[in-house]
Structures are given as structure tokens and as C-alpha cells.
Design a protein around this motif. Structure first.
Motif, PDB file in Angstrom:
ATOM      1  N   MET A  17      10.561   9.232  -2.086  1.00 47.40           N
ATOM      2  CA  MET A  17       9.771  10.410  -2.395  1.00 47.40           C
ATOM      3  C   MET A  17       8.949  10.194  -3.672  1.00 47.40           C
ATOM      4  O   MET A  17       7.759  10.413  -3.668  1.00 47.40           O
ATOM      5  N   LEU A  18       9.580   9.770  -4.762  1.00 47.63           N
ATOM      6  CA  LEU A  18       8.847   9.534  -6.004  1.00 47.63           C
ATOM      7  C   LEU A  18       7.823   8.424  -5.841  1.00 47.63           C
ATOM      8  O   LEU A  18       6.726   8.490  -6.406  1.00 47.63           O
ATOM      9  N   ALA A  19       8.182   7.417  -5.067  1.00 44.59           N
ATOM     10  CA  ALA A  19       7.245   6.313  -4.838  1.00 44.59           C
ATOM     11  C   ALA A  19       6.001   6.815  -4.104  1.00 44.59           C
ATOM     12  O   ALA A  19       4.885   6.390  -4.409  1.00 44.59           O
ATOM     13  N   GLU A  20       6.187   7.719  -3.167  1.00 43.73           N
ATOM     14  CA  GLU A  20       5.047   8.263  -2.435  1.00 43.73           C
ATOM     15  C   GLU A  20       4.139   9.072  -3.347  1.00 43.73           C
ATOM     16  O   GLU A  20       2.911   9.018  -3.215  1.00 43.73           O
ATOM     17  N   ILE A  21       4.722   9.791  -4.274  1.00 47.41           N
ATOM     18  CA  ILE A  21       3.927  10.571  -5.223  1.00 47.41           C
ATOM     19  C   ILE A  21       3.091   9.634  -6.091  1.00 47.41           C
ATOM     20  O   ILE A  21       1.882   9.848  -6.267  1.00 47.41           O
ATOM     21  N   ASP A  22       3.726   8.600  -6.632  1.00 51.25           N
ATOM     22  CA  ASP A  22       2.983   7.640  -7.445  1.00 51.25           C
ATOM     23  C   ASP A  22       1.913   6.937  -6.617  1.00 51.25           C
ATOM     24  O   ASP A  22       0.807   6.695  -7.106  1.00 51.25           O
ATOM     25  N   TYR A  23       2.235   6.596  -5.379  1.00 47.62           N
ATOM     26  CA  TYR A  23       1.233   5.967  -4.509  1.00 47.62           C
ATOM     27  C   TYR A  23       0.028   6.887  -4.323  1.00 47.62           C
ATOM     28  O   TYR A  23      -1.125   6.445  -4.427  1.00 47.62           O
ATOM     29  N   ASN A  24       0.284   8.174  -4.072  1.00 46.81           N
ATOM     30  CA  ASN A  24      -0.813   9.114  -3.858  1.00 46.81           C
ATOM     31  C   ASN A  24      -1.667   9.285  -5.111  1.00 46.81           C
ATOM     32  O   ASN A  24      -2.892   9.380  -5.018  1.00 46.81           O
ATOM     33  N   PHE A  25      -1.041   9.324  -6.279  1.00 47.15           N
ATOM     34  CA  PHE A  25      -1.811   9.375  -7.515  1.00 47.15           C
ATOM     35  C   PHE A  25      -2.639   8.103  -7.675  1.00 47.15           C
ATOM     36  O   PHE A  25      -3.817   8.158  -8.048  1.00 47.15           O
TER      37      PHE A  25
ATOM     38  N   GLU B 134       7.652  -1.298  -8.935  1.00 48.83           N
ATOM     39  CA  GLU B 134       8.857  -1.339  -9.772  1.00 48.83           C
ATOM     40  C   GLU B 134       9.996  -0.564  -9.130  1.00 48.83           C
ATOM     41  O   GLU B 134      11.151  -1.005  -9.155  1.00 48.83           O
ATOM     42  N   MET B 135       9.687   0.587  -8.551  1.00 48.68           N
ATOM     43  CA  MET B 135      10.722   1.377  -7.863  1.00 48.68           C
ATOM     44  C   MET B 135      11.279   0.613  -6.676  1.00 48.68           C
ATOM     45  O   MET B 135      12.491   0.620  -6.431  1.00 48.68           O
TER      46      MET B 135
ATOM     47  N   TRP C  79      15.188  -0.450  -6.334  1.00 51.56           N
ATOM     48  CA  TRP C  79      16.005   0.052  -5.241  1.00 51.56           C
ATOM     49  C   TRP C  79      16.406  -1.037  -4.262  1.00 51.56           C
ATOM     50  O   TRP C  79      16.969  -0.767  -3.212  1.00 51.56           O
ATOM     51  N   GLY C  80      16.086  -2.278  -4.593  1.00 51.78           N
ATOM     52  CA  GLY C  80      16.569  -3.404  -3.804  1.00 51.78           C
ATOM     53  C   GLY C  80      15.842  -3.639  -2.502  1.00 51.78           C
ATOM     54  O   GLY C  80      16.401  -4.193  -1.578  1.00 51.78           O
ATOM     55  N   GLY C  81      14.626  -3.221  -2.395  1.00 59.12           N
ATOM     56  CA  GLY C  81      13.878  -3.485  -1.171  1.00 59.12           C
ATOM     57  C   GLY C  81      12.556  -2.769  -1.193  1.00 59.12           C
ATOM     58  O   GLY C  81      12.151  -2.199  -2.195  1.00 59.12           O
ATOM     59  N   ASP C  82      11.891  -2.798  -0.075  1.00 60.58           N
ATOM     60  CA  ASP C  82      10.587  -2.159   0.028  1.00 60.58           C
ATOM     61  C   ASP C  82      10.745  -0.657   0.217  1.00 60.58           C
ATOM     62  O   ASP C  82      11.595  -0.208   0.976  1.00 60.58           O
TER      63      ASP C  82
ATOM     64  N   ALA D 192       0.808  -0.075  -1.557  1.00 58.77           N
ATOM     65  CA  ALA D 192       0.489  -0.113  -2.990  1.00 58.77           C
ATOM     66  C   ALA D 192       0.129  -1.531  -3.411  1.00 58.77           C
ATOM     67  O   ALA D 192      -0.821  -1.731  -4.173  1.00 58.77           O
ATOM     68  N   ALA D 193       0.869  -2.513  -2.923  1.00 59.56           N
ATOM     69  CA  ALA D 193       0.577  -3.912  -3.265  1.00 59.56           C
ATOM     70  C   ALA D 193      -0.796  -4.320  -2.747  1.00 59.56           C
ATOM     71  O   ALA D 193      -1.550  -4.998  -3.450  1.00 59.56           O
ATOM     72  N   TYR D 194      -1.130  -3.904  -1.551  1.00 62.37           N
ATOM     73  CA  TYR D 194      -2.439  -4.237  -0.997  1.00 62.37           C
ATOM     74  C   TYR D 194      -3.559  -3.605  -1.816  1.00 62.37           C
ATOM     75  O   TYR D 194      -4.529  -4.266  -2.189  1.00 62.37           O
ATOM     76  N   ASN D 195      -3.425  -2.318  -2.105  1.00 57.29           N
ATOM     77  CA  ASN D 195      -4.464  -1.631  -2.882  1.00 57.29           C
ATOM     78  C   ASN D 195      -4.578  -2.216  -4.289  1.00 57.29           C
ATOM     79  O   ASN D 195      -5.685  -2.370  -4.814  1.00 57.29           O
TER      80      ASN D 195
END
Length: 73
Positions: free
Chosen positions: A1-9, A31-32, A36-39, A46-49
């Protein structure tokens, strides 16, 4: 959930051309995922962008590192 928020920002800043802000959010997503030990569901996006930003700003070696870590099979 937090990762999605950061991705959207990151995506919003990226579309506005505010690359330094976008980079910090995309890096947080990665970093998240590492912590969290995985994708996370958006880590590859995010890596692509982030790699697109790196290539367009001339930081090709950084983009290459992302390709190897996040975008290769």
C-alpha cells in the motif's frame, strides 16, 4: 500500500517533469521492496520509470544497474 502511494507520487512528479522529486519517490518504492524481501506490486514499474529518467538525464550506468537488478529475467 505505501509503495503504491510513493509510486503514484513519483509518477505524478515524473509527468510534471519534476525529476528530482520523482526519483526520490521511485527510489523509496525500491527500498521498500528490498526491505520486505522481494518485489512489491509496483517495484518493476518504479524501476522502469526511474531508468527512463536516468537515461534521459545522461545517467546511463545507473539505468543499467536498475535493468540488471529489477528488469531482467
Amino acid at each position: 500500500m505505501l509503495a503504491e502511494i510513493d509510486y503514484n507520487f513519483g509518477r505524478a512528479f515524473h509527468q510534471l517533469g519534476l525529476h528530482s522529486h520523482a526519483v526520490s519517490h521511485y527510489e523509496r518504492v525500491l527500498e521498500m521492496a528490498e526491505k520486505w524481501g522481494g518485489d512489491t506490486s509496483v517495484a518493476k514499474e518504479a524501476a522502469y520509470n526511474l531508468s527512463l529518467i536516468y537515461v534521459t538525464t545522461g545517467a546511463v550506468p545507473l539505468a543499467d544497474a536498475l535493468y540488471r537488478r529489477w528488469l531482467s529475467i
